[in-house]
Design a protein around this motif. Structure first.
Motif, short mmCIF file in Angstrom:
data_model
loop_
_atom_site.label_atom_id
_atom_site.label_comp_id
_atom_site.label_asym_id
_atom_site.label_seq_id
_atom_site.Cartn_x
_atom_site.Cartn_y
_atom_site.Cartn_z
N VAL A 269 32.67 58.10 19.18
CA VAL A 269 34.10 58.25 20.03
C VAL A 269 35.33 58.49 19.29
O VAL A 269 35.86 59.34 19.79
CB VAL A 269 34.11 56.80 20.66
N ASN A 270 35.31 57.92 18.20
CA ASN A 270 36.55 58.29 17.32
C ASN A 270 36.46 59.85 17.08
O ASN A 270 37.58 60.74 16.97
CB ASN A 270 36.38 57.56 15.91
N PHE B 87 37.61 62.01 20.05
CA PHE B 87 38.86 61.96 20.24
C PHE B 87 39.60 62.62 19.21
O PHE B 87 40.72 63.35 19.51
CB PHE B 87 39.35 60.18 20.06
N ALA C 73 39.61 66.36 20.12
CA ALA C 73 40.37 66.32 21.48
C ALA C 73 41.87 66.39 21.24
O ALA C 73 42.76 67.26 21.57
CB ALA C 73 39.90 65.48 22.49
N LEU C 74 42.29 65.39 20.34
CA LEU C 74 43.79 65.15 19.93
C LEU C 74 44.15 66.03 18.98
O LEU C 74 45.36 66.20 18.63
CB LEU C 74 43.80 63.68 19.66
N VAL D 127 36.52 51.30 23.80
CA VAL D 127 36.96 52.84 23.97
C VAL D 127 38.49 52.72 23.61
O VAL D 127 38.92 53.76 22.65
CB VAL D 127 36.61 53.27 25.11
N TYR E 195 39.26 52.44 19.95
CA TYR E 195 38.76 53.70 19.04
C TYR E 195 40.10 54.59 19.42
O TYR E 195 40.29 55.53 18.43
CB TYR E 195 37.58 54.04 19.56
N PHE E 196 40.36 54.97 20.56
CA PHE E 196 41.44 55.62 20.82
C PHE E 196 42.99 55.64 20.08
O PHE E 196 43.31 56.41 19.74
CB PHE E 196 41.81 55.66 22.28
N THR F 259 42.28 56.35 16.45
CA THR F 259 42.00 57.94 16.33
C THR F 259 43.57 58.29 16.13
O THR F 259 43.80 58.95 15.19
CB THR F 259 41.52 58.39 17.38
#
Length: 447
Positions: free
Chosen positions: A284-285, A288, A291-292, A354, A357-358, A361
């Protein structure tokens, strides 16, 4: 804020060598995170488990996990020093990669306790040669005050996290389906692929960057050059920030230990009737990040072009605060279940995890790639790899602290630990903001 010189040198595009380093690091991180995603589960699984397991308690497993992941970040000091003085950065990367590949294969062999500890030892030593030197080469692709450097490290960080994203999906699936040893085998094959790529393309993509030692034989034989006041100030900044980020990583690295165990036992992992494997949450991390990272990379370049780029310490302070907010979301997960004493059958909503983790990140992107870039800007050339190793020393201390934290989760409860970590790192973020101007001054134009 960005200097006039920094604004003048804002350029577009990056050297092609950056993308080779991106791919090499991606496969190395695939290897490391594939193994890491399974390690705590492998250690705590019963010896009768058909997937394999060692039947350790959470506390014992957490301690080994903490010392292993900690020592992985201690050996880069020696590896960086050897590269600077005797081996060269590119040769060190090859040596480290081979040792790590052999380490994963030793874990796969599962012959005895000796091969298990041998595998961990090879991973620790190999990482010492690999990790500081590939990061230093990234910095050496750019001239001083090139505003693309922070952006380059953010792109490089995407490579780290592309590997970290794929690893739990592939290694985790194999490990939790066919046996943990097959996850370790996949990690070793990933390391091998990265080394084949690096050694085949390094000369074409990097030229002579990182090929030779930083100090010539004449320089090593000559009397030691006294560092200037500016250089000692910059080294002091590296050391001070290293202390601050210890506490960031001690919290962040709970992802592979206490957060992983909490996820396995107390988070509702069933989505559309299918239960997500625990190890997959280690992806998950990284997803992100992938994506980021382009967004954050573009943000730093755009702010630099306008003279509004926050200095290194402000970015890192923001990162610590975001980590703290993420842990407060995990407090929400504990409270939704009714606290630590709730029935184990009561599960918390997956979105708490989630969301945590967001935020973690975002904090990582503000702190880690910027920190790597900062070391390459501030460190004297002859000490660049060694000081990169010192920077990674923060993760050595942090991971050992993290191992002890796992034990305290058992004793004090997740509510106390998650809330305590969150509050502490936010306070440290404000402290870092308070000393930001002083530290920026000590960077003497390279912040």
């Amino acid at each position: 804020m960005a200097s006039t010189l920094e604004q003048a040198q804002v350029k577009k595009g990056h050297p092609k060598g950056l993308y080779l380093l991106f791919m090499t690091e991606m496969w190395e991180r695939f290897s490391y995170y594939g193994m890491r995603a399974l390690l705590i589960l492998y250690l705590t699984s019963a010896t009768t488990n058909q997937l394999g397991g060692r039947g350790w308690t959470d506390g014992d497993a957490g301690m080994l996990y903490g010392w292993f992941t900690g020592l992985v970040y201690l050996t880069p000091i020696l590896g960086g020093w050897l590269a600077d003085n005797y081996i060269g950065q590119r040769r060190s990367i090859t040596m480290g990669g081979i040792l790590m590949m052999l380490g994963q294969f030793a874990l796969f062999s599962e012959v005895s306790d000796m091969t298990f500890y041998l595998g961990l030892g090879l991973l620790i030593i190999g990482n010492g040669f690999f990790k500081p030197n590939i990061s230093t080469i990234v910095g050496n692709l750019y001239e001083e005050n090139d505003a693309r450097r922070d952006s380059a490290f953010t792109i490089f960080y995407m490579g780290i996290n592309a590997g970290a994203f794929l690893a739990p999906l592939v290694c985790g699936y194999l490990g939790e389906t066919y046996g943990y040893r097959y996850g370790f085998l996949a990690a070793g094959i990933g390391m091998m692929l990265g080394q084949i790529m690096f050694n085949s393309l390094a000369q074409s993509y990097l030229g002579n960057v990182g090929k030779f030692v930083a100090k010539t034989a004449e320089e090593k034989a000559a009397p030691k050059k006294v560092l200037s006041k500016d250089e000692t100030d910059r080294i002091a900044v590296i050391l001070v920030l290293t202390v601050f980020v210890i506490f960031f990583w001690a919290g962040f690295e709970q992802a592979g230990s206490s957060l992983s165990l909490y996820t396995d036992r107390y988070i509702d992992r069933v989505v559309f009737g299918w239960e997500i494997p625990t190890s997959w949450f280690q992806s998950v991390n990284p997803i992100f990040i992938v994506a980021l990272a382009p967004v954050i990379s573009s943000l730093w370049i755009n702010l630099a072009s306008k003279g509004k780029n926050p200095n290194v310490t402000v970015k890192m302070a923001l990162g610590m605060m975001l980590l703290g907010l993420g842990f407060f979301l995990m407090v929400g997960a504990v409270m939704e279940r009714g606290g630590d004493v709730a029935d184990a059958s009561i599960k918390a909503n997956i979105w708490w995890l989630v969301g945590a983790y967001f935020l973690h990140t975002l904090g990582e992107l503000c702190l880690s790639p910027v920190g790597l870039s900062m070391v390459t800007k501030l460190a004297p050339v002859a000490y660049a790899s060694m000081l990169m190793g010192v920077w990674f020393l923060s993760s050595f201390v942090a991971n050992i602290m993290g191992g002890y934290i796992v034990q305290y989760v058992e004793q004090l409860g997740a509510l106390t630990i998650f809330g305590g970590i969150g509050a502490f790192v936010i306070v440290l973020g404000f402290v870092l903001l308070a000393v930001s101007k002083k530290l920026t001054y000590m960077m003497h134009g390279r912040g």
